[in-house]
Scaffold this motif. Structure first.
Motif, PDB file in Angstrom:
ATOM      1  N   GLN A 137     -19.657  33.539  86.014  1.00  0.00           N
ATOM      2  CA  GLN A 137     -19.197  34.927  85.912  1.00  0.00           C
ATOM      3  C   GLN A 137     -19.488  35.703  87.193  1.00  0.00           C
ATOM      4  OE1 GLN A 137     -21.222  36.161  82.357  1.00  0.00           O
ATOM      5  NE2 GLN A 137     -19.552  35.520  81.007  1.00  0.00           N
ATOM      6  N   LEU A 138     -20.642  35.438  87.825  1.00  0.00           N
ATOM      7  CA  LEU A 138     -20.951  36.113  89.082  1.00  0.00           C
ATOM      8  C   LEU A 138     -19.983  35.662  90.172  1.00  0.00           C
ATOM      9  CD1 LEU A 138     -22.591  37.942  90.866  1.00  0.00           C
ATOM     10  CD2 LEU A 138     -24.307  36.136  91.115  1.00  0.00           C
ATOM     11  N   ALA A 139     -19.660  34.373  90.206  1.00  0.00           N
ATOM     12  CA  ALA A 139     -18.692  33.874  91.189  1.00  0.00           C
ATOM     13  C   ALA A 139     -17.339  34.552  91.010  1.00  0.00           C
ATOM     14  CB  ALA A 139     -18.554  32.359  91.078  1.00  0.00           C
ATOM     15  N   GLN A 140     -16.915  34.723  89.753  1.00  0.00           N
ATOM     16  CA  GLN A 140     -15.640  35.381  89.482  1.00  0.00           C
ATOM     17  C   GLN A 140     -15.677  36.843  89.933  1.00  0.00           C
ATOM     18  OE1 GLN A 140     -12.679  33.824  87.870  1.00  0.00           O
ATOM     19  NE2 GLN A 140     -13.926  32.239  88.842  1.00  0.00           N
ATOM     20  N   ALA A 141     -16.779  37.525  89.635  1.00  0.00           N
ATOM     21  CA  ALA A 141     -16.900  38.936  90.012  1.00  0.00           C
ATOM     22  C   ALA A 141     -16.965  39.104  91.528  1.00  0.00           C
ATOM     23  CB  ALA A 141     -18.140  39.550  89.367  1.00  0.00           C
ATOM     24  N   ALA A 142     -17.470  38.074  92.222  1.00  0.00           N
ATOM     25  CA  ALA A 142     -17.601  38.137  93.677  1.00  0.00           C
ATOM     26  C   ALA A 142     -16.390  37.555  94.398  1.00  0.00           C
ATOM     27  CB  ALA A 142     -18.862  37.387  94.111  1.00  0.00           C
ATOM     28  N   HIS A 143     -15.353  37.161  93.639  1.00  0.00           N
ATOM     29  CA  HIS A 143     -14.126  36.600  94.217  1.00  0.00           C
ATOM     30  C   HIS A 143     -14.408  35.319  95.001  1.00  0.00           C
ATOM     31  CE1 HIS A 143     -12.350  40.352  93.020  1.00  0.00           C
ATOM     32  NE2 HIS A 143     -13.087  41.035  93.863  1.00  0.00           N
ATOM     33  N   LEU A 144     -15.317  34.485  94.492  1.00  0.00           N
ATOM     34  CA  LEU A 144     -15.654  33.238  95.152  1.00  0.00           C
ATOM     35  C   LEU A 144     -15.083  32.066  94.364  1.00  0.00           C
ATOM     36  CD1 LEU A 144     -19.373  34.009  96.096  1.00  0.00           C
ATOM     37  CD2 LEU A 144     -17.379  34.040  97.603  1.00  0.00           C
ATOM     38  N   PRO A 145     -14.723  30.969  95.040  1.00  0.00           N
ATOM     39  CA  PRO A 145     -14.132  29.823  94.343  1.00  0.00           C
ATOM     40  C   PRO A 145     -15.138  29.132  93.433  1.00  0.00           C
ATOM     41  CG  PRO A 145     -14.579  29.270  96.637  1.00  0.00           C
ATOM     42  CD  PRO A 145     -14.808  30.752  96.508  1.00  0.00           C
ATOM     43  N   ASP A 146     -14.635  28.455  92.431  1.00  0.00           N
ATOM     44  CA  ASP A 146     -15.480  27.756  91.463  1.00  0.00           C
ATOM     45  C   ASP A 146     -15.740  26.332  91.964  1.00  0.00           C
ATOM     46  OD1 ASP A 146     -16.850  26.975  89.201  1.00  0.00           O
ATOM     47  OD2 ASP A 146     -15.046  26.650  87.996  1.00  0.00           O
ATOM     48  N   ASN A 147     -16.691  26.214  92.894  1.00  0.00           N
ATOM     49  CA  ASN A 147     -17.038  24.881  93.391  1.00  0.00           C
ATOM     50  C   ASN A 147     -18.529  24.829  93.704  1.00  0.00           C
ATOM     51  OD1 ASN A 147     -17.477  25.968  96.054  1.00  0.00           O
ATOM     52  ND2 ASN A 147     -15.287  25.781  96.473  1.00  0.00           N
ATOM     53  N   GLY A 148     -19.019  23.631  94.010  1.00  0.00           N
ATOM     54  CA  GLY A 148     -20.443  23.436  94.223  1.00  0.00           C
ATOM     55  C   GLY A 148     -21.017  24.251  95.350  1.00  0.00           C
ATOM     56  N   ARG A 149     -20.260  24.378  96.442  1.00  0.00           N
ATOM     57  CA  ARG A 149     -20.756  25.136  97.591  1.00  0.00           C
ATOM     58  C   ARG A 149     -20.963  26.600  97.226  1.00  0.00           C
ATOM     59  NH1 ARG A 149     -24.006  26.251 101.184  1.00  0.00           N
ATOM     60  NH2 ARG A 149     -23.273  27.230 103.102  1.00  0.00           N
ATOM     61  N   THR A 150     -20.113  27.141  96.365  1.00  0.00           N
ATOM     62  CA  THR A 150     -20.261  28.538  95.943  1.00  0.00           C
ATOM     63  C   THR A 150     -21.595  28.763  95.261  1.00  0.00           C
ATOM     64  OG1 THR A 150     -17.913  29.104  95.775  1.00  0.00           O
ATOM     65  CG2 THR A 150     -19.409  30.243  94.271  1.00  0.00           C
ATOM     66  N   TYR A 151     -22.010  27.854  94.393  1.00  0.00           N
ATOM     67  CA  TYR A 151     -23.249  28.067  93.636  1.00  0.00           C
ATOM     68  C   TYR A 151     -24.486  27.892  94.510  1.00  0.00           C
ATOM     69  CZ  TYR A 151     -19.946  28.273  89.910  1.00  0.00           C
ATOM     70  OH  TYR A 151     -18.873  28.657  89.136  1.00  0.00           O
ATOM     71  N   GLU A 152     -24.353  27.109  95.582  1.00  0.00           N
ATOM     72  CA  GLU A 152     -25.431  27.075  96.572  1.00  0.00           C
ATOM     73  C   GLU A 152     -25.526  28.419  97.280  1.00  0.00           C
ATOM     74  OE1 GLU A 152     -24.769  23.876  99.254  1.00  0.00           O
ATOM     75  OE2 GLU A 152     -24.723  22.331  97.693  1.00  0.00           O
ATOM     76  N   ARG A 153     -24.368  28.974  97.647  1.00  0.00           N
ATOM     77  CA  ARG A 153     -24.343  30.270  98.336  1.00  0.00           C
ATOM     78  C   ARG A 153     -24.867  31.384  97.441  1.00  0.00           C
ATOM     79  NH1 ARG A 153     -18.363  30.060 101.277  1.00  0.00           N
ATOM     80  NH2 ARG A 153     -18.939  28.642 102.972  1.00  0.00           N
ATOM     81  N   LEU A 154     -24.489  31.352  96.165  1.00  0.00           N
ATOM     82  CA  LEU A 154     -24.961  32.387  95.244  1.00  0.00           C
ATOM     83  C   LEU A 154     -26.479  32.372  95.160  1.00  0.00           C
ATOM     84  CD1 LEU A 154     -22.452  32.171  92.243  1.00  0.00           C
ATOM     85  CD2 LEU A 154     -22.619  33.984  93.955  1.00  0.00           C
ATOM     86  N   ARG A 155     -27.044  31.188  95.038  1.00  0.00           N
ATOM     87  CA  ARG A 155     -28.498  31.079  94.957  1.00  0.00           C
ATOM     88  C   ARG A 155     -29.143  31.647  96.216  1.00  0.00           C
ATOM     89  NH1 ARG A 155     -32.478  28.150  97.032  1.00  0.00           N
ATOM     90  NH2 ARG A 155     -34.221  27.448  95.721  1.00  0.00           N
ATOM     91  N   ASP A 156     -28.667  31.222  97.381  1.00  0.00           N
ATOM     92  CA  ASP A 156     -29.254  31.683  98.641  1.00  0.00           C
ATOM     93  C   ASP A 156     -29.079  33.193  98.814  1.00  0.00           C
ATOM     94  OD1 ASP A 156     -29.891  29.073  99.114  1.00  0.00           O
ATOM     95  OD2 ASP A 156     -28.261  28.692 100.540  1.00  0.00           O
ATOM     96  N   SER A 157     -27.906  33.709  98.452  1.00  0.00           N
ATOM     97  CA  SER A 157     -27.646  35.139  98.623  1.00  0.00           C
ATOM     98  C   SER A 157     -28.535  35.980  97.716  1.00  0.00           C
ATOM     99  CB  SER A 157     -26.175  35.445  98.336  1.00  0.00           C
ATOM    100  OG  SER A 157     -25.332  34.865  99.297  1.00  0.00           O
ATOM    101  N   LEU A 158     -28.642  35.585  96.462  1.00  0.00           N
ATOM    102  CA  LEU A 158     -29.488  36.326  95.530  1.00  0.00           C
ATOM    103  C   LEU A 158     -30.933  36.360  95.999  1.00  0.00           C
ATOM    104  CD1 LEU A 158     -28.046  35.034  92.126  1.00  0.00           C
ATOM    105  CD2 LEU A 158     -27.853  37.365  93.023  1.00  0.00           C
ATOM    106  N   LEU A 159     -31.412  35.229  96.498  1.00  0.00           N
ATOM    107  CA  LEU A 159     -32.798  35.179  96.961  1.00  0.00           C
ATOM    108  C   LEU A 159     -32.987  36.018  98.229  1.00  0.00           C
ATOM    109  CD1 LEU A 159     -33.703  31.432  96.314  1.00  0.00           C
ATOM    110  CD2 LEU A 159     -34.416  33.442  95.008  1.00  0.00           C
ATOM    111  N   ARG A 160     -31.972  36.026  99.085  1.00  0.00           N
ATOM    112  CA  ARG A 160     -32.100  36.871 100.287  1.00  0.00           C
ATOM    113  C   ARG A 160     -32.204  38.343  99.895  1.00  0.00           C
ATOM    114  NH1 ARG A 160     -29.110  32.936 103.387  1.00  0.00           N
ATOM    115  NH2 ARG A 160     -27.103  33.624 102.540  1.00  0.00           N
ATOM    116  N   TYR A 161     -31.379  38.786  98.953  1.00  0.00           N
ATOM    117  CA  TYR A 161     -31.463  40.192  98.538  1.00  0.00           C
ATOM    118  C   TYR A 161     -32.794  40.478  97.839  1.00  0.00           C
ATOM    119  CZ  TYR A 161     -26.658  41.395  99.751  1.00  0.00           C
ATOM    120  OH  TYR A 161     -25.516  41.664 100.446  1.00  0.00           O
ATOM    121  N   TRP A 162     -33.289  39.524  97.075  1.00  0.00           N
ATOM    122  CA  TRP A 162     -34.572  39.710  96.388  1.00  0.00           C
ATOM    123  C   TRP A 162     -35.704  39.892  97.390  1.00  0.00           C
ATOM    124  CZ3 TRP A 162     -38.248  35.362  95.776  1.00  0.00           C
ATOM    125  CH2 TRP A 162     -39.403  35.729  95.063  1.00  0.00           C
TER     126      TRP A 162
END
Length: 471
Positions: A92-117
């Motif tokens: 759902q976060l990938a969809q809201a962020a207009h990112l493709p549904d693939n493995g690389r996206t979920y790596e990016r989501l993890r890294d991005s969330l941690l950077r903001y944290w």
């Protein structure tokens, strides 16, 4: 959360206060050491910004803009929960962020969330002490997320340890926003981002620049400015660009400028001055402005249209422009099959757009060989229409010629700029402006000649001659 709620939303509610600080760098890659601690000081639209950033996992950058906007969109769709918690999933976060549904996206989501944290910052506001030279500074520490709870997909390494993986696609993801971040999104001090425009922007730096421009374009009273003037070096700080050389800053911004202009958010980006003292002037498309894509199609069709005429046609006849261009192209192509030459393609286009039903623009097709030629009667009628359109254009040109030199320049400047500025140096453009304003050169004559040269593919030869005149 309703998936339809995200899909159907036309706007994203973004915090104006935090977006203005440009905490997320528009650069895709940053020097890691420099990105762990930085200081930004800049002035935009008369307002001073001072910030110290701390990010032990690196400053948010590039596509991280998409992630924070996705979190904001989910927070809004879920009704701004009072506990400041977004409950969602990686998908759902990938969809809201207009990112493709693939493995690389979920790596990016993890890294991005941690950077903001792990990104915190101190904002400063200075106050003069009455009767003293000293200045007292009010400092406030801020951040984005208090806590993130997520599942991770990974595999064990050779030593049995779990290697770093990616954010789980389907399991629950919880993001707890800081009270300041959540309150900022709830408040009236926000700006709305066009969801459809964000979806159409291909490059992360252009999305980051769009967010920054939108935040600074809007005044505290909510008014959307038609233009925004910024110092290049102040803007570099706001964009989070590390290299301070003017040429490098402009190169980093160029692709984003081109994309936002092509999509119609910007109508132009002007530069004033050179080097470290350069200023940028962003011109935003206003309601009622012609679609720049249609304007460019009209100019690219090489039918002899000036920029002013192309803008007028795109504004008044937008639904029929593409059909109208194809109609004229078909008539020109018919010459090879014995058809009558098109004497004035610009006039024919104008006539066709004014009377779309008569010319059946909605049924335009490329005419195959062997098609029956138009009757003599229709050819004669078309010729009269072309002649009338040509006479109208010539009348407009004569009226323009009769204006005082400085008014001619005002009327022709935008069109000349589109045709010539990229082919002239900044000094040559200044010389051209000065000589037109004082009447040594006629701006109307220059525009007519340049437009004709562009239509006949002789623009480069014309520019060479013009450069010689300007010496």
């Amino acid at each position: 959360m309703s998936k339809a709620g995200i899909r159907n939303a036309t706007q994203i509610r973004d915090t104006r206060s935090l977006a203005r600080f440009g905490i997320t760098s528009m650069q895709v890659r940053l020097d890691e050491e420099e990105s762990k601690r930085w200081v930004s000081q800049f002035v935009i639209a008369g307002r001073s910004y001072q910030m110290q950033g701390f990010a032990d996992l690196g400053r948010p950058r590039g596509a991280d803009t998409d992630v924070i906007l996705g979190v904001e969109a989910l927070f809004a769709v879920q009704g701004f929960p009072q506990d400041n918690t977004v409950v969602t999933s990686g998908y759902q976060l990938a969809q809201a962020a207009h990112l493709p549904d693939n493995g690389r996206t979920y790596e990016r989501l993890r890294d991005s969330l941690l950077r903001y944290w792990r990104t915190g910052f101190i904002v400063r506001e200075g106050f003069e002490v009455p009767g003293q030279e000293a200045v007292a500074y009010y400092n406030e520490t801020l951040g984005f997320f208090e806590k993130i709870s997520f599942w991770e997909q990974g595999q064990r390494g050779r030593g049995g340890d779990l290697a770093q993986g990616s954010l789980s696609r389907d399991k629950t993801l919880r993001v707890v926003l800081t009270p300041e971040f959540a309150d900022s999104l709830r408040s009236g001090f926000i700006h709305h981002l066009d969801r459809e425009l964000l979806r159409n922007i291909e490059q992360p730096p252009a999305r980051a620049l769009y967010r920054l421009l939108s935040a600074h374009r809007q005044t505290d009273e909510g008014h959307m400015q038609d233009s925004l003037t910024v110092s290049l070096q102040d803007w570099r700080e706001a964009c989070g660009l590390q290299d301070s050389r003017a040429s490098k800053v402009m190169r980093a911004l160029a692709a984003a400028h081109d994309e936002l202009t092509a999509l119609g958010y910007l109508t132009a980006v002007d530069t004033i001055g050179r080097g470290q003292k350069m200023e940028l002037v962003y011109h935003f498309r206003k309601s009622g402005d012609p679609d720049p894509v249609l304007v460019q199609q009209l100019l690219d069709a090489n039918l002899g249209l000036s920029l002013v005429v192309a803008q007028q046609l795109a504004r008044e006849y937008a639904p029929h422009v593409e059909h109208g261009i194809q109609f004229v192209k078909n008539r020109q192509a018919a010459v090879a099959n014995g058809g009558k030459p098109v004497v004035n393609p610009a006039g024919l286009l104008r006539s066709a757009l004014k009377e779309p039903d008569r010319y059946l623009l909605t049924e335009v097709q490329v005419r195959p060989e062997g098609t029956v030629k138009p009757s003599r009667k229709s050819q004669e009628a078309l010729k009269r229409q072309e002649q009338a359109a040509q006479e109208e254009l010539e009348t407009q040109a004569l009226e323009l010629q009769e204006l005082p030199a400085h008014l001619q320049w005002q009327k022709c400047r935008t069109s000349l700029k589109l045709l010539l500025q990229r082919k002239l140096t900044s000094d040559e453009w200044k010389t051209l402006e000065q000589r037109c304003v004082v009447g040594e050169l006629s701006a109307a004559t220059l525009l007519s000649a340049a437009t004709h040269a562009a239509a006949t593919l002789d623009l480069q030869d014309y520019v060479t001659t013009l450069k010689f005149q300007l010496k």
